[in-house]
Design a protein around this motif. Structure first.
Motif, PDB file in Angstrom:
ATOM      1  N   ALA A  15      31.990  18.374  34.520  1.00 22.97           N
ATOM      2  CA  ALA A  15      32.879  19.749  35.305  1.00 22.97           C
ATOM      3  C   ALA A  15      32.783  19.271  36.835  1.00 22.97           C
ATOM      4  CB  ALA A  15      32.199  20.870  34.334  1.00 22.97           C
ATOM      5  N   GLY A  16      33.076  18.460  37.267  1.00 22.22           N
ATOM      6  CA  GLY A  16      33.164  18.394  38.455  1.00 22.22           C
ATOM      7  C   GLY A  16      34.518  19.223  39.187  1.00 22.22           C
ATOM      8  N   PRO A  17      34.915  19.257  40.046  1.00 24.55           N
ATOM      9  CA  PRO A  17      36.613  19.299  40.452  1.00 24.55           C
ATOM     10  C   PRO A  17      37.674  18.249  39.453  1.00 24.55           C
ATOM     11  CG  PRO A  17      35.000  18.569  42.794  1.00 24.55           C
ATOM     12  CD  PRO A  17      34.564  18.243  41.284  1.00 24.55           C
ATOM     13  N   ALA A  18      37.166  16.831  39.378  1.00 20.11           N
ATOM     14  CA  ALA A  18      38.014  16.204  38.473  1.00 20.11           C
ATOM     15  C   ALA A  18      38.413  16.739  37.087  1.00 20.11           C
ATOM     16  CB  ALA A  18      37.758  14.753  38.090  1.00 20.11           C
ATOM     17  N   GLY A  19      36.835  16.694  36.260  1.00 19.59           N
ATOM     18  CA  GLY A  19      37.027  17.786  35.058  1.00 19.59           C
ATOM     19  C   GLY A  19      37.512  18.589  35.082  1.00 19.59           C
ATOM     20  N   ILE A  20      36.759  19.187  36.038  1.00 17.30           N
ATOM     21  CA  ILE A  20      38.007  20.962  35.969  1.00 17.30           C
ATOM     22  C   ILE A  20      39.675  20.971  36.073  1.00 17.30           C
ATOM     23  CG2 ILE A  20      37.541  23.181  37.196  1.00 17.30           C
ATOM     24  CD1 ILE A  20      35.028  23.414  38.265  1.00 17.30           C
ATOM     25  N   ALA A  21      39.764  20.644  36.820  1.00 15.14           N
ATOM     26  CA  ALA A  21      41.242  19.758  37.510  1.00 15.14           C
ATOM     27  C   ALA A  21      41.959  19.864  36.689  1.00 15.14           C
ATOM     28  CB  ALA A  21      41.561  19.305  38.873  1.00 15.14           C
ATOM     29  N   ALA A  22      40.937  18.597  35.576  1.00 14.34           N
ATOM     30  CA  ALA A  22      42.075  18.116  33.928  1.00 14.34           C
ATOM     31  C   ALA A  22      41.733  18.713  32.890  1.00 14.34           C
ATOM     32  CB  ALA A  22      40.971  17.098  33.732  1.00 14.34           C
ATOM     33  N   TRP A  47      30.196  21.659  44.299  1.00 16.97           N
ATOM     34  CA  TRP A  47      30.727  22.509  44.577  1.00 16.97           C
ATOM     35  C   TRP A  47      29.241  23.709  42.999  1.00 16.97           C
ATOM     36  CZ3 TRP A  47      35.795  22.550  42.523  1.00 16.97           C
ATOM     37  CH2 TRP A  47      36.884  21.719  43.119  1.00 16.97           C
ATOM     38  N   ARG A  48      28.539  22.615  43.435  1.00 13.48           N
ATOM     39  CA  ARG A  48      27.051  22.998  42.246  1.00 13.48           C
ATOM     40  C   ARG A  48      26.943  24.521  42.598  1.00 13.48           C
ATOM     41  NH1 ARG A  48      22.493  19.625  42.225  1.00 13.48           N
ATOM     42  NH2 ARG A  48      23.739  17.595  42.617  1.00 13.48           N
ATOM     43  N   GLY A  49      26.520  25.131  41.057  1.00 10.49           N
ATOM     44  CA  GLY A  49      26.111  26.445  41.255  1.00 10.49           C
ATOM     45  C   GLY A  49      27.195  27.359  41.980  1.00 10.49           C
ATOM     46  N   ALA A  50      28.559  26.825  42.442  1.00 11.76           N
ATOM     47  CA  ALA A  50      29.594  28.245  42.678  1.00 11.76           C
ATOM     48  C   ALA A  50      30.032  28.934  41.688  1.00 11.76           C
ATOM     49  CB  ALA A  50      30.860  27.243  43.820  1.00 11.76           C
ATOM     50  N   THR A  51      30.249  30.272  41.914  1.00  9.34           N
ATOM     51  CA  THR A  51      31.163  30.691  41.009  1.00  9.34           C
ATOM     52  C   THR A  51      32.200  31.478  41.099  1.00  9.34           C
ATOM     53  OG1 THR A  51      30.381  33.055  40.750  1.00  9.34           O
ATOM     54  CG2 THR A  51      28.317  31.271  40.040  1.00  9.34           C
ATOM     55  N   HIS A  56      34.441  30.141  47.176  1.00  3.10           N
ATOM     56  CA  HIS A  56      35.586  30.397  48.051  1.00  3.10           C
ATOM     57  C   HIS A  56      36.322  29.617  48.123  1.00  3.10           C
ATOM     58  CE1 HIS A  56      33.880  33.772  49.931  1.00  3.10           C
ATOM     59  NE2 HIS A  56      32.872  33.044  50.042  1.00  3.10           N
ATOM     60  N   GLY A  57      37.490  29.548  48.825  1.00  2.00           N
ATOM     61  CA  GLY A  57      38.704  28.438  48.804  1.00  2.00           C
ATOM     62  C   GLY A  57      39.049  27.661  47.768  1.00  2.00           C
ATOM     63  N   LEU A  58      39.049  25.845  48.302  1.00  2.00           N
ATOM     64  CA  LEU A  58      38.847  25.523  46.799  1.00  2.00           C
ATOM     65  C   LEU A  58      38.696  25.140  45.713  1.00  2.00           C
ATOM     66  CD1 LEU A  58      39.684  21.596  47.672  1.00  2.00           C
ATOM     67  CD2 LEU A  58      41.251  23.490  46.673  1.00  2.00           C
ATOM     68  N   ALA A  59      37.139  25.793  45.738  1.00  2.00           N
ATOM     69  CA  ALA A  59      35.823  25.454  44.172  1.00  2.00           C
ATOM     70  C   ALA A  59      35.987  27.314  43.837  1.00  2.00           C
ATOM     71  CB  ALA A  59      34.254  25.915  44.919  1.00  2.00           C
ATOM     72  N   GLY A  60      36.436  28.170  44.738  1.00  2.00           N
ATOM     73  CA  GLY A  60      36.674  29.308  43.970  1.00  2.00           C
ATOM     74  C   GLY A  60      37.838  29.285  42.818  1.00  2.00           C
ATOM     75  N   HIS A  61      39.109  28.722  43.756  1.00  2.00           N
ATOM     76  CA  HIS A  61      40.256  28.606  43.104  1.00  2.00           C
ATOM     77  C   HIS A  61      40.395  27.843  41.622  1.00  2.00           C
ATOM     78  CE1 HIS A  61      44.526  28.274  42.682  1.00  2.00           C
ATOM     79  NE2 HIS A  61      44.105  26.767  42.450  1.00  2.00           N
ATOM     80  N   TRP A  62      39.527  27.162  41.868  1.00  2.00           N
ATOM     81  CA  TRP A  62      39.627  26.089  40.402  1.00  2.00           C
ATOM     82  C   TRP A  62      38.415  26.776  39.245  1.00  2.00           C
ATOM     83  CZ3 TRP A  62      42.855  23.095  38.933  1.00  2.00           C
ATOM     84  CH2 TRP A  62      43.655  22.406  39.869  1.00  2.00           C
ATOM     85  N   ILE A  63      37.607  27.099  40.144  1.00  2.00           N
ATOM     86  CA  ILE A  63      36.882  27.570  39.154  1.00  2.00           C
ATOM     87  C   ILE A  63      37.347  29.139  38.659  1.00  2.00           C
ATOM     88  CG2 ILE A  63      34.143  28.810  38.426  1.00  2.00           C
ATOM     89  CD1 ILE A  63      33.365  26.821  40.348  1.00  2.00           C
ATOM     90  N   ASP A  64      38.330  29.780  39.456  1.00  2.00           N
ATOM     91  CA  ASP A  64      38.539  31.010  38.710  1.00  2.00           C
ATOM     92  C   ASP A  64      39.822  30.896  37.862  1.00  2.00           C
ATOM     93  OD1 ASP A  64      39.076  33.763  38.778  1.00  2.00           O
ATOM     94  OD2 ASP A  64      40.736  33.240  39.666  1.00  2.00           O
ATOM     95  N   ARG A  65      40.821  29.457  37.747  1.00  2.00           N
ATOM     96  CA  ARG A  65      40.923  29.109  36.855  1.00  2.00           C
ATOM     97  C   ARG A  65      40.861  28.559  36.122  1.00  2.00           C
ATOM     98  NH1 ARG A  65      45.810  24.923  39.885  1.00  2.00           N
ATOM     99  NH2 ARG A  65      46.898  25.233  37.982  1.00  2.00           N
ATOM    100  N   LEU A  66      40.199  27.952  35.554  1.00  2.23           N
ATOM    101  CA  LEU A  66      39.531  27.323  34.667  1.00  2.23           C
ATOM    102  C   LEU A  66      38.808  28.329  33.954  1.00  2.23           C
ATOM    103  CD1 LEU A  66      38.111  24.862  33.236  1.00  2.23           C
ATOM    104  CD2 LEU A  66      36.026  25.793  34.282  1.00  2.23           C
ATOM    105  N   LYS A  67      38.543  29.659  34.267  1.00  5.09           N
ATOM    106  CA  LYS A  67      37.865  30.770  33.666  1.00  5.09           C
ATOM    107  C   LYS A  67      38.961  31.220  33.160  1.00  5.09           C
ATOM    108  CE  LYS A  67      33.148  31.000  34.508  1.00  5.09           C
ATOM    109  NZ  LYS A  67      32.381  31.517  34.797  1.00  5.09           N
TER     110      LYS A  67
END
Ligand SMILES: Cc1cc2nc3c(=O)[nH]c(=O)nc-3n(C[C@H](O)[C@H](O)[C@H](O)COP(=O)(O)OP(=O)(O)OC[C@H]3O[C@@H](n4cnc5c(N)ncnc54)[C@H](O)[C@@H]3O)c2cc1C
Length: 435
Positions: A15-22, A47-51, A56-67
């Motif tokens: 569940a790093g950037p590649a796994g989240i995007a996939a 992005w460890r520990g980010a929710t 913010h930025g990319l990490a926030g966008h992708w984690i929100d999108r995954l949720k």
């Protein structure tokens, strides 16, 4: 018997950037998707520990999108065996999870490369990414004297983070020559985001000397690191420090792809333009296919996720962006290639395999990784060769010739739960390695 079973159209490991995007791409295209990751958080290494709320930025966008995508996420779940076709086993705190998949996406990331030199096993000598990760989780570093050494852009990112956390970073020593690093830097105009990121880090690191063509040769201290000796090949000097953050770029985590039989080329998983591996219905994205950082991993993950959902045209729309990041991967590889002098750092009594206390002199009597395993137990400790494997590969050119389950140390109960399929796999591996 597994404690829990889960059937998915697409399973993503990592569940790093590649796994989240996939996972997002596959789920947004109508597939039932599950993601497993062995850490307690989303975001992988960077992005460890980010929710979704904290980042913010990319990490926030992708984690929100995954949720929002409806993906089932299993944290603290370590994929450790593939007992039969289209089945993966993951150990969780509650037992073994059996994951059945129609398509599998491996996004297992990379780890730091460590090379042995006298004193490298003393407490206080750590990978730059590892130390920075601990600091992000609250490890106190304020006013500690840190020397950052080794190779690769992670040195800069870690030094920047450590300094911002209050460490006194005395020196950043990059083993690559200045000319190589300069050429890499000059090529960054093609990647404006990276250029900005690099310039920002350099500005924040004002006052910290960044020296190329320098590398550590010895660490000394009684109970822990107290000083490190560095060289530029002709002159040596000593720096006092509380921590030496030392790592030599990254190596891909290809153990799971190897276990599944995916072909490897030059140390990386070989993939098609759609990120399909040599094994049907198994895709791979991110650092296992080439070290290129989070932006590269994100684009690759999107291609793999769309391809796994058979959204071929949308996947193709990322090809030109992906090609740019593949050029970036190649330039990283060239710029931070390891200098041959690093092969001479270890003394005969230096530990190479720190789990099993195997010294360089013990290994000099062997001629392959297999004979080193049989005669010295090199690579058979708790890290299962993840630390010493890349080091002996660099020192002696020995390639990994077999990967066996369990990929990670697991509880005895997890093994007994699945003992018959694992035994079968072992017998098959043994048979094929004899033919
Ligand atoms: C220790 C470390 C620290 C880093 N820190 C930074 C930084 O501060 N800044 C920066 O720009 N870059 C950093 N990097 C580089 C950065 O991590 C990568 O460029 C980027 O995250 C790659 O994304 P990825 O999705 O390919 O892999 P990763 O982000 O590494 O994600 C892979 C995930 O897969 C999981 N995984 C692997 N195998 C299994 C398995 N068998 N079962 C379950 N889960 C598994 C891993 O735990 C991990 O969460 C760091 C790298 C490392 C190794």
């Amino acid at each position: 018997m597994a404690n829990q079973r889960l059937q998915s159209d697409v399973v993503v490991v990592g569940a790093g950037p590649a796994g989240i995007a996939a996972a997002c791409m596959a789920a947004e295209n109508g597939r039932k998707v599950s993601v497993v990751d062995n850490s307690p958080w989303l975001g992988g290494q960077i992005w460890r520990g980010a929710t979704a709320h904290s980042a913010h930025g990319l990490a926030g966008h992708w984690i929100d999108r995954l949720k929002k995508s409806g993906v089932s996420v299993m944290s603290n779940a370590t994929a450790f065996a593939a007992p039969s076709s289209h089945v993966l086993l993951a150990e969780t705190p509650d037992g073994v999870l059996e994951l059945s998949w129609k398509k599998l996406i491996l996004a297992t990331g990379a780890r730091e490369r460590f090379l042995p030199f006298p004193g490298w096993t003393l407490p206080g000598v750590m990978g730059p990414g590892g130390l920075y990760a601990m600091v992000k989780s609250g490890w106190p570093i304020a006013r500690k004297r840190v020397v950052v050494a080794g190779s690769g852009p992670l040195l800069l990112a870690a030094a920047d983070g450590l300094k911002q956390a209050g460490a006194s970073v005395g020196l950043l020593a990059e083993q690559a020559d200045w000319g190589q690093v300069l050429r890499f830097g000059m090529g960054l105009w093609r990647y404006p985001g990276k250029l900005l990121q690099g310039a920002g880090m350099k500005a924040r690191l004002l006052g910290v000397p960044y020296r190329c063509g320098r590398w550590p040769v010895k660490v000394e201290g009684t109970a822990r690191v107290e000083r490190v000796t560095l060289t530029d090949g002709s002159r040596s000097w000593t720096e006092d420090c509380d921590y030496l953050a030392c790592g030599f770029h990254l190596v891909p985590n290809v153990e799971l792809p190897c276990l599944l039989g995916c072909a490897i080329a030059n140390g990386f998983v070989r993939v098609s333009e759609f990120h399909l591996t040599s094994v049907p219905e198994v895709f791979c994205a991110g650092e296992p296919t080439g070290i290129g950082g989070a932006d590269s991993a994100l684009v690759e993950g999107q291609v793999a996720g769309l391809a796994a959902a058979e959204a071929w045209d949308r996947a193709r729309s990322f090809f030109s962006r992906r090609a740019a990041w593949q050029r970036f991967q190649a330039s990283l590889h060239q710029a931070f290639a390891l200098r041959p002098e690093l092969r001479q750092l270890a003394a005969p009594d230096t530990f190479v395999c720190r789990c099993e206390d195997v010294r360089l002199a013990d290994l000099k009597r062997c001629d392959s990784l297999r004979s080193a395993r049989l005669h010295t137990r090199c690579g058979m400790g708790s890290c299962q060769g993840r630390t010493c494997g890349p080091a002996v590969q660099f020192l002696f050119g020995w390639e990994e010739d077999s990967v066996r389950p369990p990929l990670f140390p697991v509880r005895l109960a997890s093994l007994t739960d699945v003992s018959s399929p694992l035994d079968k796999h072992r017998l098959e591996t043994d048979k094929s390695s004899r033919t």
